[in-house]
Write a protein that holds these residues in place. Structure first.
Motif, PDB file in Angstrom:
ATOM      1  N   MET A   1     -20.948   5.387 -12.305  1.00  0.00           N
ATOM      2  CA  MET A   1     -20.278   5.296 -11.015  1.00  0.00           C
ATOM      3  C   MET A   1     -20.089   6.690 -10.428  1.00  0.00           C
ATOM      4  O   MET A   1     -19.840   7.640 -11.175  1.00  0.00           O
ATOM      5  N   PRO A   2     -20.173   6.798  -9.104  1.00  0.00           N
ATOM      6  CA  PRO A   2     -19.909   8.100  -8.480  1.00  0.00           C
ATOM      7  C   PRO A   2     -18.459   8.520  -8.704  1.00  0.00           C
ATOM      8  O   PRO A   2     -17.559   7.677  -8.834  1.00  0.00           O
ATOM      9  N   PRO A   3     -18.208   9.835  -8.743  1.00  0.00           N
ATOM     10  CA  PRO A   3     -16.826  10.284  -8.993  1.00  0.00           C
ATOM     11  C   PRO A   3     -15.852   9.897  -7.891  1.00  0.00           C
ATOM     12  O   PRO A   3     -14.663   9.742  -8.136  1.00  0.00           O
ATOM     13  N   VAL A   4     -16.349   9.710  -6.670  1.00  0.00           N
ATOM     14  CA  VAL A   4     -15.462   9.316  -5.574  1.00  0.00           C
ATOM     15  C   VAL A   4     -14.905   7.911  -5.812  1.00  0.00           C
ATOM     16  O   VAL A   4     -13.711   7.651  -5.636  1.00  0.00           O
ATOM     17  N   VAL A   5     -15.776   7.003  -6.268  1.00  0.00           N
ATOM     18  CA  VAL A   5     -15.345   5.633  -6.539  1.00  0.00           C
ATOM     19  C   VAL A   5     -14.357   5.603  -7.703  1.00  0.00           C
ATOM     20  O   VAL A   5     -13.354   4.881  -7.688  1.00  0.00           O
ATOM     21  N   THR A   6     -14.626   6.412  -8.724  1.00  0.00           N
ATOM     22  CA  THR A   6     -13.715   6.482  -9.864  1.00  0.00           C
ATOM     23  C   THR A   6     -12.349   7.012  -9.443  1.00  0.00           C
ATOM     24  O   THR A   6     -11.308   6.503  -9.882  1.00  0.00           O
ATOM     25  N   ALA A   7     -12.340   8.010  -8.570  1.00  0.00           N
ATOM     26  CA  ALA A   7     -11.066   8.555  -8.091  1.00  0.00           C
ATOM     27  C   ALA A   7     -10.311   7.538  -7.246  1.00  0.00           C
ATOM     28  O   ALA A   7      -9.083   7.435  -7.326  1.00  0.00           O
ATOM     29  N   LEU A   8     -11.035   6.771  -6.429  1.00  0.00           N
ATOM     30  CA  LEU A   8     -10.384   5.752  -5.608  1.00  0.00           C
ATOM     31  C   LEU A   8      -9.823   4.620  -6.452  1.00  0.00           C
ATOM     32  O   LEU A   8      -8.817   4.012  -6.086  1.00  0.00           O
ATOM     33  N   ARG A   9     -10.460   4.313  -7.578  1.00  0.00           N
ATOM     34  CA  ARG A   9      -9.943   3.236  -8.434  1.00  0.00           C
ATOM     35  C   ARG A   9      -8.659   3.650  -9.129  1.00  0.00           C
ATOM     36  O   ARG A   9      -7.870   2.800  -9.520  1.00  0.00           O
ATOM     37  N   ARG A  10      -8.460   4.943  -9.329  1.00  0.00           N
ATOM     38  CA  ARG A  10      -7.214   5.410  -9.934  1.00  0.00           C
ATOM     39  C   ARG A  10      -6.065   5.419  -8.932  1.00  0.00           C
ATOM     40  O   ARG A  10      -4.915   5.542  -9.318  1.00  0.00           O
ATOM     41  N   PHE A  11      -6.376   5.317  -7.660  1.00  0.00           N
ATOM     42  CA  PHE A  11      -5.358   5.346  -6.616  1.00  0.00           C
ATOM     43  C   PHE A  11      -4.493   4.090  -6.713  1.00  0.00           C
ATOM     44  O   PHE A  11      -5.002   3.023  -7.035  1.00  0.00           O
ATOM     45  N   PRO A  12      -3.188   4.179  -6.467  1.00  0.00           N
ATOM     46  CA  PRO A  12      -2.352   2.965  -6.557  1.00  0.00           C
ATOM     47  C   PRO A  12      -2.787   1.911  -5.552  1.00  0.00           C
ATOM     48  O   PRO A  12      -3.221   2.232  -4.448  1.00  0.00           O
ATOM     49  N   ASN A  13      -2.675   0.663  -5.961  1.00  0.00           N
ATOM     50  CA  ASN A  13      -3.130  -0.442  -5.118  1.00  0.00           C
ATOM     51  C   ASN A  13      -2.043  -1.512  -5.043  1.00  0.00           C
ATOM     52  O   ASN A  13      -2.197  -2.606  -5.577  1.00  0.00           O
ATOM     53  N   PRO A  14      -0.907  -1.199  -4.379  1.00  0.00           N
ATOM     54  CA  PRO A  14       0.147  -2.216  -4.288  1.00  0.00           C
ATOM     55  C   PRO A  14      -0.240  -3.322  -3.327  1.00  0.00           C
ATOM     56  O   PRO A  14      -1.148  -3.171  -2.509  1.00  0.00           O
ATOM     57  N   ARG A  15       0.440  -4.450  -3.414  1.00  0.00           N
ATOM     58  CA  ARG A  15       0.243  -5.563  -2.494  1.00  0.00           C
ATOM     59  C   ARG A  15       1.570  -5.833  -1.806  1.00  0.00           C
ATOM     60  O   ARG A  15       2.479  -6.420  -2.393  1.00  0.00           O
ATOM     61  N   LEU A  16       1.675  -5.385  -0.558  1.00  0.00           N
ATOM     62  CA  LEU A  16       2.905  -5.511   0.212  1.00  0.00           C
ATOM     63  C   LEU A  16       2.878  -6.776   1.057  1.00  0.00           C
ATOM     64  O   LEU A  16       1.811  -7.196   1.520  1.00  0.00           O
ATOM     65  N   THR A  17       4.036  -7.349   1.282  1.00  0.00           N
ATOM     66  CA  THR A  17       4.136  -8.449   2.231  1.00  0.00           C
ATOM     67  C   THR A  17       4.015  -7.888   3.647  1.00  0.00           C
ATOM     68  O   THR A  17       3.965  -6.677   3.849  1.00  0.00           O
ATOM     69  N   GLY A  18       3.991  -8.759   4.631  1.00  0.00           N
ATOM     70  CA  GLY A  18       3.905  -8.293   6.012  1.00  0.00           C
ATOM     71  C   GLY A  18       5.095  -7.439   6.405  1.00  0.00           C
ATOM     72  O   GLY A  18       4.953  -6.381   7.031  1.00  0.00           O
ATOM     73  N   ILE A  19       6.299  -7.885   6.022  1.00  0.00           N
ATOM     74  CA  ILE A  19       7.503  -7.106   6.335  1.00  0.00           C
ATOM     75  C   ILE A  19       7.506  -5.804   5.545  1.00  0.00           C
ATOM     76  O   ILE A  19       7.870  -4.744   6.059  1.00  0.00           O
TER      77      ILE A  19
END
Length: 194
Positions: A1-19
């Protein structure tokens, strides 16, 4: 995998409600506007450049069920953040005029951030719909295979819903002729024992 994709996968990925996404965007823009006022003397360029990634993060972090709220909450967050850097004279009228003027001056940044949020939300919605369609297609194939193995013609039998009258009629048929009342004559009374 490219290093950019690997860095993006380490980024937090919360799931917020609309509010939650609206509150995140509004509070973030308000704090960034206060920092802009302190560090850069209310620079319009800095505020606009900071608004674009906040719009993208809001659209990326909202949960799939509330994707439609991302392009709506981003302009509200922009207006909340403009308030500290709008300036204006003292008094309610002066502050309101400064806020309206700042919104008019920053309209390009506002439209740009809203467009980014709308595009990201649309792409995410299309991907979510495709994944759901693919999942339902796989479920349909699996269901057909199980039905074909169990019964003739590959169709599974469905339970039949019955109403109260049908249930009573079925119980009377199951009881047999011995327990049914006779319709050809009067019913016999039991004899009293002496």
């Amino acid at each position: 995998m490219p290093p950019v994709v690997t860095a993006l996968r380490r980024f937090p990925n919360p799931r917020l409600t609309g509010i939650g996404a609206g509150l995140f965007a509004s509070l973030t823009m308000f704090v960034l506007a206060c920092l802009d006022r302190l560090l850069f003397d209310s620079s319009e360029l800095v505020y606009g450049l900071l608004f674009l990634p906040v719009s993208a993060l809001t659209a990326l972090w909202v949960r799939p069920a509330d994707l439609v709220t991302a392009p709506i909450s981003v302009p509200i967050a922009f207006a909340v953040g403009v308030f500290p850097i709008s300036g204006g004279s003292s008094g309610f009228g002066g502050q309101t005029m400064a806020l309206v003027t700042a919104l008019a001056v920053h309209a390009g940044w506002l439209y740009g951030g809203t467009l980014i949020a709308g595009l990201i939300a649309s792409v995410r919605k299309v991907r979510h719909m495709r994944a759901r369609r693919r999942y339902l297609a796989l479920q349909g194939r699996t269901g057909e295979g199980a039905g074909g193995a169990g019964g003739a013609g590959g169709k599974a039998r469905r339970p039949v819903a019955r109403g109260p009258q049908q249930v009573a009629g079925a119980a009377a048929r199951a009881a047999g002729p011995a327990e049914r009342p006779r319709a050809d004559g009067p019913a016999e009374r039991p004899r009293a024992s002496r």
